[in-house]
Design a protein around this motif. Sequence first.
Motif, PDB file in Angstrom:
ATOM      1  N   TYR A 103       0.859  -1.184   0.000  1.00  0.00           N
ATOM      2  CA  TYR A 103       0.000   0.000   0.000  1.00  0.00           C
ATOM      3  C   TYR A 103       0.897   1.236   0.000  1.00  0.00           C
ATOM      4  CZ  TYR A 103      -3.287  -3.566   1.527  1.00  0.00           C
ATOM      5  OH  TYR A 103      -4.048  -4.717   1.608  1.00  0.00           O
ATOM      6  N   VAL A 104       0.657   2.133  -0.955  1.00  0.00           N
ATOM      7  CA  VAL A 104       1.501   3.316  -1.123  1.00  0.00           C
ATOM      8  C   VAL A 104       0.601   4.545  -1.143  1.00  0.00           C
ATOM      9  CG1 VAL A 104       3.231   4.452  -2.543  1.00  0.00           C
ATOM     10  CG2 VAL A 104       3.125   1.945  -2.491  1.00  0.00           C
ATOM     11  N   LEU A 105       0.920   5.512  -0.292  1.00  0.00           N
ATOM     12  CA  LEU A 105       0.113   6.724  -0.183  1.00  0.00           C
ATOM     13  C   LEU A 105       0.739   7.829  -1.032  1.00  0.00           C
ATOM     14  CD1 LEU A 105      -2.444   7.589   1.420  1.00  0.00           C
ATOM     15  CD2 LEU A 105      -0.898   8.564   3.123  1.00  0.00           C
ATOM     16  N   SER A 106      -0.020   8.321  -2.002  1.00  0.00           N
ATOM     17  CA  SER A 106       0.418   9.438  -2.838  1.00  0.00           C
ATOM     18  C   SER A 106       0.003  10.738  -2.179  1.00  0.00           C
ATOM     19  CB  SER A 106      -0.202   9.336  -4.239  1.00  0.00           C
ATOM     20  OG  SER A 106      -0.095  10.561  -4.934  1.00  0.00           O
ATOM     21  N   GLU A 107       0.989  11.460  -1.645  1.00  0.00           N
ATOM     22  CA  GLU A 107       0.697  12.747  -1.019  1.00  0.00           C
ATOM     23  C   GLU A 107       0.276  13.779  -2.060  1.00  0.00           C
ATOM     24  OE1 GLU A 107       3.489  14.618   2.027  1.00  0.00           O
ATOM     25  OE2 GLU A 107       3.572  16.047   0.370  1.00  0.00           O
ATOM     26  N   THR A 125      -2.667  -2.223  -8.601  1.00  0.00           N
ATOM     27  CA  THR A 125      -3.891  -2.966  -8.896  1.00  0.00           C
ATOM     28  C   THR A 125      -5.101  -2.033  -8.869  1.00  0.00           C
ATOM     29  OG1 THR A 125      -2.892  -4.873  -7.780  1.00  0.00           O
ATOM     30  CG2 THR A 125      -5.265  -4.967  -8.221  1.00  0.00           C
ATOM     31  N   ARG A 126      -5.101  -1.058  -7.943  1.00  0.00           N
ATOM     32  CA  ARG A 126      -6.201  -0.099  -7.832  1.00  0.00           C
ATOM     33  C   ARG A 126      -5.726   1.112  -7.036  1.00  0.00           C
ATOM     34  NH1 ARG A 126      -6.958  -4.532  -5.279  1.00  0.00           N
ATOM     35  NH2 ARG A 126      -7.024  -4.638  -3.004  1.00  0.00           N
ATOM     36  N   ALA A 127      -6.507   2.185  -7.168  1.00  0.00           N
ATOM     37  CA  ALA A 127      -6.244   3.418  -6.435  1.00  0.00           C
ATOM     38  C   ALA A 127      -7.536   3.907  -5.816  1.00  0.00           C
ATOM     39  CB  ALA A 127      -5.667   4.487  -7.362  1.00  0.00           C
ATOM     40  N   LEU A 128      -7.420   4.453  -4.596  1.00  0.00           N
ATOM     41  CA  LEU A 128      -8.584   4.949  -3.873  1.00  0.00           C
ATOM     42  C   LEU A 128      -8.311   6.362  -3.384  1.00  0.00           C
ATOM     43  CD1 LEU A 128      -7.841   1.809  -2.784  1.00  0.00           C
ATOM     44  CD2 LEU A 128     -10.055   2.090  -1.712  1.00  0.00           C
ATOM     45  N   PRO A 129      -9.293   7.273  -3.453  1.00  0.00           N
ATOM     46  CA  PRO A 129      -9.102   8.602  -2.873  1.00  0.00           C
ATOM     47  C   PRO A 129      -9.061   8.515  -1.352  1.00  0.00           C
ATOM     48  CG  PRO A 129     -11.375   8.321  -3.578  1.00  0.00           C
ATOM     49  CD  PRO A 129     -10.630   7.104  -4.060  1.00  0.00           C
ATOM     50  N   THR A 130      -8.233   9.360  -0.744  1.00  0.00           N
ATOM     51  CA  THR A 130      -8.122   9.327   0.723  1.00  0.00           C
ATOM     52  C   THR A 130      -9.200  10.146   1.405  1.00  0.00           C
ATOM     53  OG1 THR A 130      -6.657  11.255   0.831  1.00  0.00           O
ATOM     54  CG2 THR A 130      -5.617   9.074   0.560  1.00  0.00           C
ATOM     55  N   GLY A 131      -9.803  11.075   0.701  1.00  0.00           N
ATOM     56  CA  GLY A 131     -10.779  11.946   1.341  1.00  0.00           C
ATOM     57  C   GLY A 131     -10.162  13.052   2.160  1.00  0.00           C
ATOM     58  N   GLY A 132      -8.859  13.302   1.969  1.00  0.00           N
ATOM     59  CA  GLY A 132      -8.169  14.382   2.667  1.00  0.00           C
ATOM     60  C   GLY A 132      -7.171  15.041   1.746  1.00  0.00           C
ATOM     61  N   LEU A 152      -2.199  15.954   6.357  1.00  0.00           N
ATOM     62  CA  LEU A 152      -1.613  17.105   7.026  1.00  0.00           C
ATOM     63  C   LEU A 152      -2.376  18.398   6.777  1.00  0.00           C
ATOM     64  CD1 LEU A 152       2.169  16.463   6.264  1.00  0.00           C
ATOM     65  CD2 LEU A 152       1.026  16.163   8.451  1.00  0.00           C
ATOM     66  N   LEU A 153      -2.814  18.613   5.545  1.00  0.00           N
ATOM     67  CA  LEU A 153      -3.385  19.905   5.202  1.00  0.00           C
ATOM     68  C   LEU A 153      -4.861  20.021   5.566  1.00  0.00           C
ATOM     69  CD1 LEU A 153      -2.639  22.621   4.036  1.00  0.00           C
ATOM     70  CD2 LEU A 153      -3.177  21.757   1.752  1.00  0.00           C
ATOM     71  N   SER A 154      -5.588  18.918   5.538  1.00  0.00           N
ATOM     72  CA  SER A 154      -6.992  18.974   5.955  1.00  0.00           C
ATOM     73  C   SER A 154      -7.161  18.738   7.450  1.00  0.00           C
ATOM     74  CB  SER A 154      -7.829  17.964   5.161  1.00  0.00           C
ATOM     75  OG  SER A 154      -7.273  16.671   5.235  1.00  0.00           O
ATOM     76  N   ASN A 155      -6.043  18.437   8.150  1.00  0.00           N
ATOM     77  CA  ASN A 155      -6.084  18.190   9.603  1.00  0.00           C
ATOM     78  C   ASN A 155      -7.051  17.060   9.951  1.00  0.00           C
ATOM     79  OD1 ASN A 155      -4.240  20.273  10.402  1.00  0.00           O
ATOM     80  ND2 ASN A 155      -5.838  21.760   9.978  1.00  0.00           N
ATOM     81  N   THR A 156      -7.054  16.022   9.112  1.00  0.00           N
ATOM     82  CA  THR A 156      -7.980  14.910   9.314  1.00  0.00           C
ATOM     83  C   THR A 156      -7.254  13.577   9.288  1.00  0.00           C
ATOM     84  OG1 THR A 156      -8.444  14.800   6.924  1.00  0.00           O
ATOM     85  CG2 THR A 156      -9.967  16.099   8.298  1.00  0.00           C
ATOM     86  N   VAL A 157      -7.911  12.607   9.903  1.00  0.00           N
ATOM     87  CA  VAL A 157      -7.582  11.200   9.732  1.00  0.00           C
ATOM     88  C   VAL A 157      -8.797  10.566   9.070  1.00  0.00           C
ATOM     89  CG1 VAL A 157      -7.099   9.015  10.890  1.00  0.00           C
ATOM     90  CG2 VAL A 157      -6.026  11.120  11.706  1.00  0.00           C
ATOM     91  N   THR A 158      -8.587   9.861   7.964  1.00  0.00           N
ATOM     92  CA  THR A 158      -9.721   9.288   7.231  1.00  0.00           C
ATOM     93  C   THR A 158      -9.653   7.773   7.217  1.00  0.00           C
ATOM     94  OG1 THR A 158      -8.452   9.810   5.212  1.00  0.00           O
ATOM     95  CG2 THR A 158     -10.314  11.225   5.747  1.00  0.00           C
ATOM     96  N   LEU A 159     -10.783   7.161   7.507  1.00  0.00           N
ATOM     97  CA  LEU A 159     -10.918   5.705   7.467  1.00  0.00           C
ATOM     98  C   LEU A 159     -11.154   5.258   6.034  1.00  0.00           C
ATOM     99  CD1 LEU A 159     -11.434   2.868   8.746  1.00  0.00           C
ATOM    100  CD2 LEU A 159     -13.831   3.567   8.972  1.00  0.00           C
ATOM    101  N   LEU A 160     -10.375   4.270   5.573  1.00  0.00           N
ATOM    102  CA  LEU A 160     -10.497   3.723   4.226  1.00  0.00           C
ATOM    103  C   LEU A 160     -10.691   2.209   4.308  1.00  0.00           C
ATOM    104  CD1 LEU A 160      -7.364   5.477   2.649  1.00  0.00           C
ATOM    105  CD2 LEU A 160      -9.677   6.397   2.816  1.00  0.00           C
ATOM    106  N   LYS A 161     -11.277   1.645   3.252  1.00  0.00           N
ATOM    107  CA  LYS A 161     -11.350   0.196   3.089  1.00  0.00           C
ATOM    108  C   LYS A 161     -10.639  -0.162   1.788  1.00  0.00           C
ATOM    109  CE  LYS A 161     -15.494  -0.617   5.865  1.00  0.00           C
ATOM    110  NZ  LYS A 161     -16.844  -1.259   5.934  1.00  0.00           N
ATOM    111  N   PRO A 162      -9.365  -0.527   1.881  1.00  0.00           N
ATOM    112  CA  PRO A 162      -8.543  -0.690   0.683  1.00  0.00           C
ATOM    113  C   PRO A 162      -9.021  -1.762  -0.290  1.00  0.00           C
ATOM    114  CG  PRO A 162      -7.160  -0.481   2.623  1.00  0.00           C
ATOM    115  CD  PRO A 162      -8.559  -0.643   3.111  1.00  0.00           C
ATOM    116  N   GLN A 163      -9.790  -2.734   0.204  1.00  0.00           N
ATOM    117  CA  GLN A 163     -10.282  -3.786  -0.688  1.00  0.00           C
ATOM    118  C   GLN A 163     -11.632  -3.425  -1.308  1.00  0.00           C
ATOM    119  OE1 GLN A 163      -7.705  -5.588  -0.930  1.00  0.00           O
ATOM    120  NE2 GLN A 163      -6.862  -4.859   1.009  1.00  0.00           N
TER     121      GLN A 163
END
Length: 309
Positions: A103-107, A125-132, A152-163
Motif C-alpha cells: 500500500y503506497v500513499l500518494s501525497e 492494482t487499484r487506487a482509492l481517494p483518501t478523502g483528505g 496534514l493539510l486537511s487536519n484529518t484522519v480518514t478511514l479507508l477500506k482498501p479492498q
Amino acid sequence: MKQTETLLLVEKCAHTFSFYDLPTGERIKSIRLPDFPHEFVVDSAGRFAYVGHYGLETQAHNGEGGCAVFVIDLHSREHVRTLDLWPFRRPHGIAIDDQDRLYVLSEGNSALLVFDHPERDDKPTRALPTGGYKSHLVALRSDGELAFSLNLLSNTVTLLKPQDPTFTPVAIMPGARPEGNCFSEDESVLYVANRDSETIVAIDVATLAVTASARTGTDPTRIYRDRRNRLFVTNYGADYMSVYNAKLEQIGTVPLPSLPIGLSFHPQRDEAYISLKDDRIGVLDLETLSFSRFFATQREPDVSHVLIA
C-alpha cells in the motif's frame, strides 16, 4: 549457521538504501537511489524491501516529487525493479499487510495505491481517494481490510477500506496536522500524534471516537510501540522522546543528543535504534531507557528495519 543481524536504513539526503552490521555498526553496502528516498517496508519473508521515491527533502518543500517505488532484493543487496506509480506523485506513507500486499500513499494526489502482487506487478492494482489533502502517512490494519490516511493539510484522519473502492472515506479531526501513528497490540485503538496541537490521542477504531489525549513535546512526528505496549513519541522540536503507557499516561522521557527522525525495534531483544539528525544511530536499551552506544551513518538517517537471517 550463525545468524546475522543487519540494520536496513534509508539515508534520505545521501540518497541511499544501506546495510549496516548491527553488532559493530559497520556499513556493509549502500545502494545509490534517485534523490530523496523516504519510507520503506520489508515483506514477511525478508526477501524484498519496497522504498518510496518521495523525490523531495521534506513535505514542506515544493515540487512535483517522485512517482515510483524501488524494489531492493535483500539477498543480493541490489535494486532489482521499479514500480511505476505515474501519474501519482510524492509517494510517502507505505505499508504491507499479512498477505504481502503493498500500500503506497500518494501525497501529491491524495490517493492510496494498492499492489496485490508487488513481487511481480509493476503497476498498482487499484487506487482509492483518501478523502483528505496532503495525505502523508498511512496506518494499515494487518489484514489489509482497514486503513487510515493521515492528512496534514486537511487536519484529518480518514478511514479507508482498501479492498472496497466503492467505500466513501470517513473523516475525523483528532488535532492540528496529524502525522505520527501506530495501532495498539490488538489493533482496536489507533494512536495519532498531532504536530501543531502537540498532543497524542487514542482513537477507537470501531467508533472513531477519541477516547484519550495527552500533551507531548514540541512537534511530535512519530509514534512507536514496543513489546511492553509502551508508546515512544519522537518530538522533532525537542531533545527528548516522550514515553506513555497504553492509557496515554506519561511514564518517562528519554533525553537525546540530537533531534530524532525515526526508530525501529529489535525483534528479539530490548533494543531500539534511533535515527538522529546528527547522522548517527543511537542504540537504546529499553530496560534502562539509556543509550548503550552510537554509530555513524551517512546524511539524514531515516526509516530503519532490523533484518535477521
